[in-house]
Design a protein around this motif. Structure first.
Motif, PDB file in Angstrom:
ATOM      1  N   MET A  75       0.839  -1.202   0.000  1.00 38.64           N
ATOM      2  CA  MET A  75       0.000   0.000   0.000  1.00 38.64           C
ATOM      3  C   MET A  75       0.875   1.255   0.000  1.00 38.64           C
ATOM      4  O   MET A  75       0.580   2.227  -0.710  1.00 38.64           O
ATOM      5  CB  MET A  75      -0.944  -0.017   1.199  1.00 38.64           C
ATOM      6  N   GLY A  76       1.947   1.224   0.777  1.00 39.53           N
ATOM      7  CA  GLY A  76       2.866   2.351   0.773  1.00 39.53           C
ATOM      8  C   GLY A  76       3.539   2.547  -0.570  1.00 39.53           C
ATOM      9  O   GLY A  76       3.698   3.682  -1.045  1.00 39.53           O
ATOM     10  N   GLN A  77       3.929   1.459  -1.214  1.00 36.99           N
ATOM     11  CA  GLN A  77       4.576   1.559  -2.519  1.00 36.99           C
ATOM     12  C   GLN A  77       3.631   2.141  -3.565  1.00 36.99           C
ATOM     13  O   GLN A  77       4.029   2.996  -4.365  1.00 36.99           O
ATOM     14  CB  GLN A  77       5.072   0.180  -2.963  1.00 36.99           C
ATOM     15  N   ARG A  78       2.398   1.672  -3.576  1.00 35.90           N
ATOM     16  CA  ARG A  78       1.437   2.205  -4.546  1.00 35.90           C
ATOM     17  C   ARG A  78       1.278   3.718  -4.363  1.00 35.90           C
ATOM     18  O   ARG A  78       1.297   4.476  -5.349  1.00 35.90           O
ATOM     19  CB  ARG A  78       0.083   1.512  -4.376  1.00 35.90           C
ATOM     20  N   ALA A  79       1.096   4.154  -3.139  1.00 32.91           N
ATOM     21  CA  ALA A  79       0.876   5.581  -2.883  1.00 32.91           C
ATOM     22  C   ALA A  79       2.044   6.417  -3.382  1.00 32.91           C
ATOM     23  O   ALA A  79       1.851   7.477  -4.006  1.00 32.91           O
ATOM     24  CB  ALA A  79       0.644   5.807  -1.391  1.00 32.91           C
ATOM     25  N   ASN A 139       5.505   5.346 -15.892  1.00 33.16           N
ATOM     26  CA  ASN A 139       4.180   4.740 -15.875  1.00 33.16           C
ATOM     27  C   ASN A 139       4.190   3.312 -16.418  1.00 33.16           C
ATOM     28  O   ASN A 139       3.361   2.494 -16.007  1.00 33.16           O
ATOM     29  CB  ASN A 139       3.189   5.626 -16.634  1.00 33.16           C
ATOM     30  N   GLU A 140       5.117   3.001 -17.290  1.00 31.58           N
ATOM     31  CA  GLU A 140       5.294   1.614 -17.715  1.00 31.58           C
ATOM     32  C   GLU A 140       5.758   0.755 -16.540  1.00 31.58           C
ATOM     33  O   GLU A 140       5.285  -0.369 -16.342  1.00 31.58           O
ATOM     34  CB  GLU A 140       6.302   1.533 -18.859  1.00 31.58           C
ATOM     35  N   VAL A 141       6.691   1.288 -15.748  1.00 34.80           N
ATOM     36  CA  VAL A 141       7.121   0.590 -14.539  1.00 34.80           C
ATOM     37  C   VAL A 141       5.934   0.385 -13.598  1.00 34.80           C
ATOM     38  O   VAL A 141       5.726  -0.703 -13.059  1.00 34.80           O
ATOM     39  CB  VAL A 141       8.243   1.369 -13.824  1.00 34.80           C
ATOM     40  N   ILE A 142       5.158   1.439 -13.400  1.00 34.00           N
ATOM     41  CA  ILE A 142       4.016   1.347 -12.493  1.00 34.00           C
ATOM     42  C   ILE A 142       3.031   0.293 -12.979  1.00 34.00           C
ATOM     43  O   ILE A 142       2.524  -0.520 -12.184  1.00 34.00           O
ATOM     44  CB  ILE A 142       3.340   2.720 -12.348  1.00 34.00           C
ATOM     45  N   SER A 143       2.751   0.288 -14.278  1.00 30.44           N
ATOM     46  CA  SER A 143       1.821  -0.699 -14.823  1.00 30.44           C
ATOM     47  C   SER A 143       2.303  -2.121 -14.561  1.00 30.44           C
ATOM     48  O   SER A 143       1.544  -2.983 -14.094  1.00 30.44           O
ATOM     49  CB  SER A 143       1.659  -0.470 -16.332  1.00 30.44           C
ATOM     50  N   ALA A 144       3.582  -2.376 -14.849  1.00 31.21           N
ATOM     51  CA  ALA A 144       4.134  -3.710 -14.632  1.00 31.21           C
ATOM     52  C   ALA A 144       4.186  -4.046 -13.151  1.00 31.21           C
ATOM     53  O   ALA A 144       3.908  -5.187 -12.745  1.00 31.21           O
ATOM     54  CB  ALA A 144       5.533  -3.799 -15.248  1.00 31.21           C
ATOM     55  N   TYR A 145       4.497  -3.048 -12.337  1.00 32.78           N
ATOM     56  CA  TYR A 145       4.649  -3.305 -10.901  1.00 32.78           C
ATOM     57  C   TYR A 145       3.301  -3.572 -10.243  1.00 32.78           C
ATOM     58  O   TYR A 145       3.196  -4.415  -9.348  1.00 32.78           O
ATOM     59  CB  TYR A 145       5.355  -2.133 -10.234  1.00 32.78           C
ATOM     60  N   ALA A 205       5.760 -18.181 -11.117  1.00 33.07           N
ATOM     61  CA  ALA A 205       5.039 -17.057 -11.715  1.00 33.07           C
ATOM     62  C   ALA A 205       5.642 -15.730 -11.261  1.00 33.07           C
ATOM     63  O   ALA A 205       5.789 -14.794 -12.060  1.00 33.07           O
ATOM     64  CB  ALA A 205       3.563 -17.122 -11.344  1.00 33.07           C
ATOM     65  N   LEU A 206       6.021 -15.640  -9.996  1.00 32.63           N
ATOM     66  CA  LEU A 206       6.616 -14.402  -9.494  1.00 32.63           C
ATOM     67  C   LEU A 206       7.993 -14.158 -10.097  1.00 32.63           C
ATOM     68  O   LEU A 206       8.360 -13.015 -10.385  1.00 32.63           O
ATOM     69  CB  LEU A 206       6.719 -14.448  -7.978  1.00 32.63           C
ATOM     70  N   GLU A 207       8.766 -15.201 -10.289  1.00 32.81           N
ATOM     71  CA  GLU A 207      10.090 -15.042 -10.883  1.00 32.81           C
ATOM     72  C   GLU A 207       9.989 -14.529 -12.316  1.00 32.81           C
ATOM     73  O   GLU A 207      10.799 -13.708 -12.763  1.00 32.81           O
ATOM     74  CB  GLU A 207      10.840 -16.369 -10.821  1.00 32.81           C
ATOM     75  N   ALA A 208       8.972 -14.997 -13.049  1.00 30.39           N
ATOM     76  CA  ALA A 208       8.766 -14.499 -14.407  1.00 30.39           C
ATOM     77  C   ALA A 208       8.405 -13.009 -14.385  1.00 30.39           C
ATOM     78  O   ALA A 208       8.852 -12.231 -15.248  1.00 30.39           O
ATOM     79  CB  ALA A 208       7.653 -15.292 -15.091  1.00 30.39           C
ATOM     80  N   GLU A 209       7.625 -12.587 -13.382  1.00 29.32           N
ATOM     81  CA  GLU A 209       7.293 -11.174 -13.233  1.00 29.32           C
ATOM     82  C   GLU A 209       8.549 -10.339 -12.975  1.00 29.32           C
ATOM     83  O   GLU A 209       8.696  -9.233 -13.491  1.00 29.32           O
ATOM     84  CB  GLU A 209       6.312 -10.992 -12.067  1.00 29.32           C
ATOM     85  N   HIS A 210       9.476 -10.876 -12.189  1.00 31.85           N
ATOM     86  CA  HIS A 210      10.701 -10.137 -11.876  1.00 31.85           C
ATOM     87  C   HIS A 210      11.528  -9.851 -13.127  1.00 31.85           C
ATOM     88  O   HIS A 210      12.144  -8.787 -13.245  1.00 31.85           O
ATOM     89  CB  HIS A 210      11.538 -10.912 -10.857  1.00 31.85           C
ATOM     90  N   VAL A 211      11.557 -10.793 -14.052  1.00 33.97           N
ATOM     91  CA  VAL A 211      12.303 -10.590 -15.296  1.00 33.97           C
ATOM     92  C   VAL A 211      11.723  -9.409 -16.072  1.00 33.97           C
ATOM     93  O   VAL A 211      12.455  -8.537 -16.572  1.00 33.97           O
ATOM     94  CB  VAL A 211      12.281 -11.872 -16.151  1.00 33.97           C
TER      95      VAL A 211
END
Length: 231
Positions: A12-16, A117-123, A75-81
């Motif tokens: 929640m802190g990261q999103r804000a 915003n691309e980072v935010i979308s992926a994150y 699945a999480l490791e693929a997201e990290h890449v």
């Protein structure tokens, strides 16, 4: 007693802060001296923080996840890449921004804004996977004692300064009951310096948030009058 959630508060802190950074970067007057360097530094600091957060998760959470729910871990490791590639693209643009010619600064600012915003979308997608896939898997396959041990190990790894930074990053984004519970634990652990600890822990709260917190904690009025930054 609520379930132990290893992701919720920090996410929640990261999103804000990610949303706030995007708004600030988009609205910044890039023609003012020092603004380009400041905005670039903010972006670089954010990607560094997110990388460190991923390292913490790998060290303290995802080892248990790999043991109990390997498909969720994969699945999480693929997201990290995918995230790493977005971080690198943002970092490259941020480092280049302060040296751009004046007549190209506005376009460079917008390119950095789009990359952020691309980072935010992926994150956001990554956070959603952790919260809706990984955490439920841990609730199903790991006991409360194991999850508590993970949380305790992470807390033990943090210096007092790092722990205070963690609190500062989370508190403004949390609902009042959660905020009060966290601060209660912080000041209880430092009972001899409770007043100064309370002031330090609440330094990133707005006046309204701080007033509500004092009310929820029923702290002495003298503490409230000190405000943040006073011993």
């Amino acid at each position: 007693m609520p379930k132990i959630d290893l992701y919720r508060n920090v996410h929640m802190g990261q999103r804000a802060r990610l949303f706030a950074l995007a708004v600030e970067l988009g609205a910044a007057d890039i023609s003012r001296p020092g603004t380009a360097a400041d905005q670039a530094e903010r972006c670089l600091a954010m990607t560094q923080e997110l990388r460190e957060h991923a390292d913490h998760e790998d060290t303290f959470i995802h080892q248990l996840l790999r043991e109990r729910a390997p498909q969720a871990a994969d699945a999480l490791e693929a997201e990290h890449v995918r995230l790493d590639a977005a971080f690198v693209a943002l970092d490259d643009l941020a480092r280049a921004l302060p040296a751009r010619p004046v007549d190209t600064l506005a376009d460079a600012q917008h390119a950095l804004y789009l990359a952020l915003n691309e980072v935010i979308s992926a994150y956001l997608a990554h956070l959603h996977a952790e919260e809706t896939v990984a955490m439920p898997a841990l609730w199903e396959y790991a006991g409360e004692e194991e999850l508590g041990a993970v949380y305790a190990s992470f807390r033990a790894s943090r210096t007092p300064e790092q722990a205070l930074t963690d609190v500062h990053r989370m508190l403004p984004a949390l609902p009042p009951p959660t905020r009060a519970a966290i601060v209660h634990d912080v000041i209880e652990a430092a009972a001899e310096q409770a007043g100064s600890t309370l002031a330090a822990a609440t330094a990133t709260l707005s006046p309204d948030q701080r007033s509500r917190l004092y009310e929820d904690l029923a702290v002495p009025e003298a503490w409230a009058l000190r405000g943040p930054g006073h011993a």
